[in-house]
Design a protein around this motif. Structure first.
Motif: not given
Length: 251
Positions: A5-17
Motif C-alpha cells: 500500500i505504501l509503495i502504491t501511494y508513493q508511486s503517485f508522488t513526485d520528488i516533492a511528495g
C-alpha cells in the motif's frame, strides 16, 4: 499488505511528495524503461529455461536413487547460505586469480575475464535457482504411478512416447510450480546484477535500487516496483494450473 500500500501511494508522488501521474507516464513512454522491462523478461526467461533443463532430468534421476532424501538434502543445503556470501564466493571462483582461471592455466589458456559478463550472471543466477526448480518437479515425479509407466510399455509405446504422453503431462504441475518459483524472483534480481554482472546486466530490479538509493526518487522507484508486482501477479495467473484454479472457483 502495508508495504505494498505504501509503495502504491508513493508511486503517485513526485520528488516533492505531490500527487501526480507523471511517473507512470514516464515509464510507459520512455524507451529506456521498455528496454529494462524486456531485459528483465529475457534474463528471467533464460535463467528459468536453463534451470528447467538441468533440474528436470536431475529430479527424475534423483527419484530413482536409493538415498534420494540424502541427495535432496545436499541440493537444498546451499539455499541455507546467505545470497551475498554465495555471490562473493563466485567472485573468488570466477575472478582472474580464481579457481576457474587457475584450472585453465594448466592448459596454457590465458586468464579470462569471466566476471561482469552476462554469462557469469546467468551461470550464478541459474546455480542459485536450481534447488527451487528441482523440489516441485521431484515431488511430482515421485507421485507418478509406476503402473501407468508399465501399462504404457505393455501397449507398445516407446520411451519417448511414454515420456511425452504419460510422464510429462503428470509432472506438468511440478514444472509450473518450479517456473513460478524461479521466474518470478528472477525478474527482480539486483544484487547479482551488480556483484556478478556489473553494468553489463540492467534489469528492473537494478532500476529500483538506483532510484531508491542513488537518485532518491522514491516515487519513480515505487512506480517500477508496483509495475513489477503486477507483472509477477500476471505471471502467476498464467502459470497456475487452470484445472486447480477452476476447482477453487467452483468451490
Amino acid at each position: 499488505m502495508l508495504p505494498i500500500i505504501l509503495i502504491t501511494y508513493q508511486s503517485f508522488t513526485d520528488i516533492a511528495g505531490k500527487l501526480t501521474l507523471s511517473n507512470y507516464v514516464t515509464f510507459f513512454t520512455n524507451g529506456t524503461f521498455l528496454k529494462m522491462t524486456l531485459s528483465s523478461f529475457w534474463y528471467a526467461f533464460l535463467i528459468t529455461l536453463f534451470a528447467l533443463l538441468i533440474s528436470y532430468p536431475a529430479a527424475y534421476i534423483l527419484s530413482t536413487l536409493k538415498r534420494a532424501q540424502l541427495w535432496l538434502l545436499l541440493i537444498i543445503l546451499p539455499t541455507w547460505i546467505n545470497l551475498l556470501l554465495k555471490a562473493y564466493a563466485f567472485i573468488g571462483i570466477l575472478g582472474r586469480d580464481g579457481m576457474v582461471n587457475s584450472f585453465l592455466g594448466f592448459f596454457g589458456v590465458a586468464p579470462q575475464g569471466m566476471l561482469f559478463t552476462s554469462f557469469a550472471f546467468l551461470f550464478v543466477a541459474t546455480y542459485i535457482e536450481i534447488p527451487f526448480m528441482i523440489l516441485p518437479i521431484y515431488n511430482s515425479v515421485i507421485e507418478l504411478d509406476p503402473a501407468l509407466l508399465r501399462a504404457s510399455q505393455d501397449l507398445g509405446a516407446s520411451k519417448f512416447q511414454t515420456f511425452k504422453k504419460v510422464v510429462l503431462p503428470l509432472t506438468l504441475p511440478g514444472i509450473q510450480a518450479g517456473v513460478q518459483a524461479v521466474f518470478i524472483p528472477s525478474l527482480s534480481l539486483f544484487m547479482l546484477t551488480r556483484l556478478i554482472g556489473g553494468n553489463k546486466v540492467i534489469t528492473l530490479g537494478t532500476a529500483i535500487e538506483e532510484y531508491f538509493l542513488t537518485t532518491m526518487n522514491w516515487g519513480m522507484g515505487s512506480t517500477i516496483g508496483v509495475i513489477l508486482i503486477a507483472i509477477m501477479i500476471i505471471t502467476m495467473v498464467f502459470t497456475t494450473d487452470r484445472k486447480k484454479r477452476n476447482r477453487r472457483v467452483n468451490f
